[in-house]
Enzyme design. Structure first.
Site, short mmCIF file in Angstrom:
data_model
loop_
_atom_site.label_atom_id
_atom_site.label_comp_id
_atom_site.label_asym_id
_atom_site.label_seq_id
_atom_site.Cartn_x
_atom_site.Cartn_y
_atom_site.Cartn_z
N THR A 8 0.83 -1.20 0.00
CA THR A 8 0.00 0.00 0.00
C THR A 8 0.86 1.25 0.00
O THR A 8 1.97 1.24 0.54
CB THR A 8 -0.96 0.05 1.21
OG1 THR A 8 -1.78 1.23 1.10
CG2 THR A 8 -0.22 0.10 2.54
N ASN A 10 -0.94 4.06 0.86
CA ASN A 10 -1.87 4.90 1.63
C ASN A 10 -1.42 4.90 3.11
O ASN A 10 -1.51 3.88 3.79
CB ASN A 10 -3.28 4.33 1.46
CG ASN A 10 -4.33 5.15 2.20
OD1 ASN A 10 -4.10 5.59 3.32
ND2 ASN A 10 -5.48 5.34 1.59
N GLU A 41 -1.61 -0.68 -11.51
CA GLU A 41 -2.91 -0.39 -12.11
C GLU A 41 -3.98 -1.31 -11.54
O GLU A 41 -3.89 -2.53 -11.67
CB GLU A 41 -2.84 -0.54 -13.64
CG GLU A 41 -4.01 0.14 -14.31
CD GLU A 41 -4.12 -0.20 -15.80
OE1 GLU A 41 -5.20 0.05 -16.36
OE2 GLU A 41 -3.15 -0.73 -16.36
N ASP A 70 -7.68 -3.85 -0.45
CA ASP A 70 -8.51 -3.04 -1.33
C ASP A 70 -9.81 -2.78 -0.60
O ASP A 70 -10.44 -3.70 -0.08
CB ASP A 70 -8.76 -3.70 -2.69
CG ASP A 70 -9.14 -2.64 -3.71
OD1 ASP A 70 -8.28 -1.80 -4.03
OD2 ASP A 70 -10.30 -2.61 -4.16
N SER A 71 -10.15 -1.52 -0.52
CA SER A 71 -11.29 -1.16 0.33
C SER A 71 -12.04 0.01 -0.29
O SER A 71 -11.59 0.61 -1.26
CB SER A 71 -10.79 -0.80 1.73
OG SER A 71 -9.67 0.06 1.67
N PHE A 153 -8.99 8.69 8.19
CA PHE A 153 -8.59 9.26 6.90
C PHE A 153 -9.78 9.13 5.95
O PHE A 153 -10.83 8.59 6.33
CB PHE A 153 -7.35 8.54 6.37
CG PHE A 153 -7.57 7.09 6.02
CD1 PHE A 153 -7.79 6.70 4.70
CD2 PHE A 153 -7.58 6.11 7.01
CE1 PHE A 153 -8.00 5.36 4.38
CE2 PHE A 153 -7.78 4.76 6.69
CZ PHE A 153 -8.00 4.40 5.38
N TYR A 155 -12.94 8.86 3.97
CA TYR A 155 -14.37 9.15 4.18
C TYR A 155 -14.80 9.02 5.65
O TYR A 155 -15.99 9.13 5.95
CB TYR A 155 -15.22 8.21 3.31
CG TYR A 155 -14.95 8.35 1.82
CD1 TYR A 155 -15.52 9.40 1.08
CD2 TYR A 155 -14.11 7.47 1.15
CE1 TYR A 155 -15.25 9.54 -0.27
CE2 TYR A 155 -13.83 7.60 -0.21
CZ TYR A 155 -14.42 8.64 -0.91
OH TYR A 155 -14.15 8.79 -2.26
N LYS A 176 -11.70 2.31 16.46
CA LYS A 176 -12.01 2.08 15.05
C LYS A 176 -11.51 0.70 14.61
O LYS A 176 -12.25 -0.06 13.99
CB LYS A 176 -11.40 3.18 14.17
CG LYS A 176 -11.76 2.98 12.69
CD LYS A 176 -11.13 3.94 11.73
CE LYS A 176 -11.34 3.44 10.30
NZ LYS A 176 -10.55 4.18 9.29
N HIS A 181 -14.07 -2.51 9.12
CA HIS A 181 -13.88 -3.43 8.00
C HIS A 181 -12.42 -3.92 7.97
O HIS A 181 -12.15 -5.10 7.84
CB HIS A 181 -14.26 -2.71 6.71
CG HIS A 181 -13.61 -1.35 6.52
ND1 HIS A 181 -13.48 -0.44 7.54
CD2 HIS A 181 -13.00 -0.78 5.44
CE1 HIS A 181 -12.85 0.63 7.08
NE2 HIS A 181 -12.55 0.45 5.82
P1 ITT Z 1 -3.37 1.56 -1.96
O1 ITT Z 1 -4.02 0.99 -3.22
O2 ITT Z 1 -1.98 2.05 -2.19
O3 ITT Z 1 -3.49 0.62 -0.80
P2 ITT Z 1 -5.58 3.44 -2.07
O4 ITT Z 1 -6.00 4.56 -1.19
O5 ITT Z 1 -5.48 3.71 -3.56
O6 ITT Z 1 -4.19 2.87 -1.51
P3 ITT Z 1 -7.85 1.65 -2.46
O7 ITT Z 1 -7.77 1.59 -3.94
O8 ITT Z 1 -8.14 0.38 -1.71
O9 ITT Z 1 -6.50 2.20 -1.82
O10 ITT Z 1 -8.93 2.75 -2.07
C1 ITT Z 1 -9.45 2.76 -0.81
C2 ITT Z 1 -10.16 4.09 -0.59
O11 ITT Z 1 -11.37 3.85 0.13
C3 ITT Z 1 -9.32 4.99 0.30
O12 ITT Z 1 -8.44 5.79 -0.47
C4 ITT Z 1 -10.41 5.79 1.01
O13 ITT Z 1 -10.88 6.81 0.19
C5 ITT Z 1 -11.54 4.77 1.18
N1 ITT Z 1 -11.42 4.07 2.47
C6 ITT Z 1 -11.07 2.76 2.65
N2 ITT Z 1 -11.01 2.46 3.95
C7 ITT Z 1 -11.32 3.59 4.61
C8 ITT Z 1 -11.40 3.90 5.97
O14 ITT Z 1 -11.10 3.02 6.92
N3 ITT Z 1 -11.74 5.16 6.31
C9 ITT Z 1 -12.00 6.07 5.36
N4 ITT Z 1 -11.93 5.86 4.06
C10 ITT Z 1 -11.59 4.62 3.66
#
Ligand code: ITT
Length: 197
Positions: A8, A10, A41, A70-71, A153, A155, A176, A181
């Protein structure tokens, strides 16, 4: 200690992941810490597909055990959008103040019972020469009527959890992780990882 890379970029996710996995006897590295600067990608249409794409790609590149997350947020009133597009919704570089306000405005005419939403998380683990495993979990909530809270972070400031009477951005990180999830999916994955250590 076995090295495990978490695929990740993020930092918000990574903070939570570190805390949730802290009792595993592994050396846990983010992409950055593993010296990898990658744009993977994510062209899957499900959380499972995208989590597998990320984990497999980095496992094949490094030969290490690799996890990926992926979330996303599914808003029922918006036909489950932004879903797998949560990070890219309104543009990857758009601030979450703008994204969150956009969703609140979209639901301006929604009745209270129509504000339901959930965070979904799929964790994929790719084991060298040993296949791929996924675990999924979610948390139900409703879209808040205003942006509230500083923790978490993405949403979190609009994701209101009725049981706690606040948004996930108002919860302590430990609270949290105990209900989220990501916490639930990663705790399930922990049991799988232990088998490989
Ligand atoms: P990586 O692919 O590098 O892990 P990303 O942010 O691009 O990072 P995702 O494609 O899985 O990851 O997108 C997940 C998005 O969903 C994330 O950027 C947030 O906008 C949202 N999200 C997921 N989990 C969350 C949480 O616990 N709290 C708030 N927003 C969340």
């Amino acid at each position: 200690m076995k090295k495990v890379i978490f695929a990740t970029s993020n930092e918000g996710k990574m903070r939570e992941i570190r805390e949730i996995l802290k009792d595993l006897e592994i050396e846990l590295l983010s992409l950055k810490e593993a010296g990898l600067d990658l744009e993977i990608e994510e062209n899957g249409t499900t959380f499972e597909e995208n989590a597998i794409i990320k984990a497999k790609y980095v496992m094949e590149l490094t030969g290490e055990i690799v996890l990926a997350d992926d979330s996303g947020l599914e808003v029922d009133y918006m036909d489950k959008a932004p879903g797998v597009y949560s990070a890219r919704f309104l543009g990857e570089d758009t601030s979450y103040d703008i994204k969150n306000q956009y969703i609140i405005d979209k639901l301006a005419a929604a009745k209270d019972e129509e504000r339901t939403a959930r965070f979904v998380c799929v964790i994929a683990a790719a084991f060298p020469n040993d296949g791929i495993v996924t675990r999924r979990a979610d948390i139900e909530g409703v879209i808040a009527k205003e942006i509230v809270g500083e923790n978490g972070f993405g949403y979190d400031p609009i994701f209101f959890v009725n049981e706690y009477n606040c948004t996930t951005a108002q919860l302590d990180p430990e609270q949290k992780n105990a209900i989220s999830h990501r916490g639930k999916a990663l705790n399930a994955m922990k049991e799988v990882i232990k088998e490989y250590l």
